[in-house]
Write an enzyme that holds these catalytic residues in place. Structure first.
Site: not given
Ligand code: PSU
Ligand code: MN
Length: 304
Positions: A25, A160
């Site tokens: 990603e 996390k």
């Molecule tokens: N959690 C992490 N590192 C990240 C992300 C999430 O520990 O880099 C990033 C990833 O790209 C994940 C996104 O798909 O955040 C999720 O965002 P949201 O909670 O807004 O869907």
């Protein structure tokens, strides 16, 4: 393939030859780590995939094209621009593509590009999930719905604990997403190997993971699979230190009135600041660890 998708020559050749490929990603590059560590890490992750014999395909949206496979110069440019590049999940794709814009792909949108390209294995750090307090905010990452519908295997170090891991696992159960623990019975919490919550099934070899994926998709069961691979022991952080940083970061987000798609990047950056270089080192090592496992799984999927 859709004319909106653009593959690098290397990825195109690998697909044609039936060679193993691992999708990666780009939000982790633009929003997940500071420059220049983000670029160094993205390149090291690609190297790690290559060392297994698989081909890396970093995904991103550039000029309205859904891209799989980037050059070193493209990764460098993306890393320098960082948070200027909009974070793009499923709902952002039609806008960015129809306007010819750029976007950094999350787990959800990387799965979409991987699927359109015909790539079945994807490595990342942590997935999005159900946020703490979601009972009132309804803040649930689109990553979870994507896992419910798009047939791509996601190798991660769990999630996390800025998230509510218990509710995240409940949600995944409801939507039929298998959660596998790689050499563990517990769902890992990204910075730590343990969370106190069990995975559905423990699997100890890449071959067994590949057989499960093959089986799920042969049966026509839609959606992805999570392969939860704990951070290497030596890089694990102290759970108490991490929890304190997370509680402080959540309070800061609340006070600053952070909402919507800005929540996760804000919390990630704040936890990083509060825990210093230690958490960044763990982050880098666990992504590489996931890239290696994803490469091994992709190879088995081709052979099997
Ligand atoms: N959690 C992490 N590192 C990240 C992300 C999430 O520990 O880099 C990033 C990833 O790209 C994940 C996104 O798909 O955040 C999720 O965002 P949201 O909670 O807004 O869907
Ligand atoms: Mn959200």
């Amino acid at each position: 393939m859709s004319h909106h998708v653009s593959l690098s020559p290397e990825v195109q050749e690998a697909l044609a030859a039936g060679r193993p490929i691992v999708a990666l990603e780009s939000t982790i590059i633009t929003h997940g780590m500071p420059y220049p560590k983000n670029v160094e890490t993205a390149l090291r992750v690609e190297q790690t995939v290559r060392a297994t014999g698989a081909v890396p395909a970093t995904c991103v949206i550039i000029g309205g094209k859904l891209k799989a496979g980037l050059s070193t110069a493209e990764i460098e440019r993306l890393g320098r621009r960082g948070g200027e590049v909009p974070k793009a999940s499923r709902r952002d794709i039609p806008w960015l593509v129809s306007q010819g814009l750029d976007g950094a792909t999350t787990v959800a949108s990387t799965m979409i590009i991987a699927h359109l390209a015909g790539i079945r294995v994807f490595a990342t750090g942590g997935i999005g999930g159900v946020h703490r307090g979601a009972a009132s905010t309804m803040d649930i990452s689109a990553d979870l719905q994507e896992l419910a519908r798009t047939p791509v295997a996601v190798v991660c170090a769990g999630a996390k604990s800025i998230l509510d891991l218990e509710l995240t696992l409940e949600y995944l159960e409801t939507f039929g997403v298998p959660v596998l623990g790689y050499k563990t019975d517990e769902f890992p919490a990204f910075y730590t190997r343990r969370s106190g919550f069990r995975v559905d099934y423990r699997i100890d070899t890449p071959g067994a993971v590949a057989r499960l994926l093959q089986t799920k998709w042969e049966l026509g069961l839609q959606g992805g699979v999570i392969i939860a691979n704990p951070v290497p022991e030596a890089y694990q952080l102290d759970p108490v230190v991490i929890e304190q940083a997370i509680v402080a970061a959540l309070a800061d987000a609340e006070n600053a009135g952070i909402k919507g798609k800005a929540v996760t990047p804000f919390l990630l950056a704040r936890v990083e600041q509060l825990t210093g270089g230690q958490s960044l080192a763990a982050n880098i090592e666990l992504v590489c660890n996931n890239a290696r496992l994803a490469g091994e799984i992709a190879k088995q999927l081709v052979i099997g």
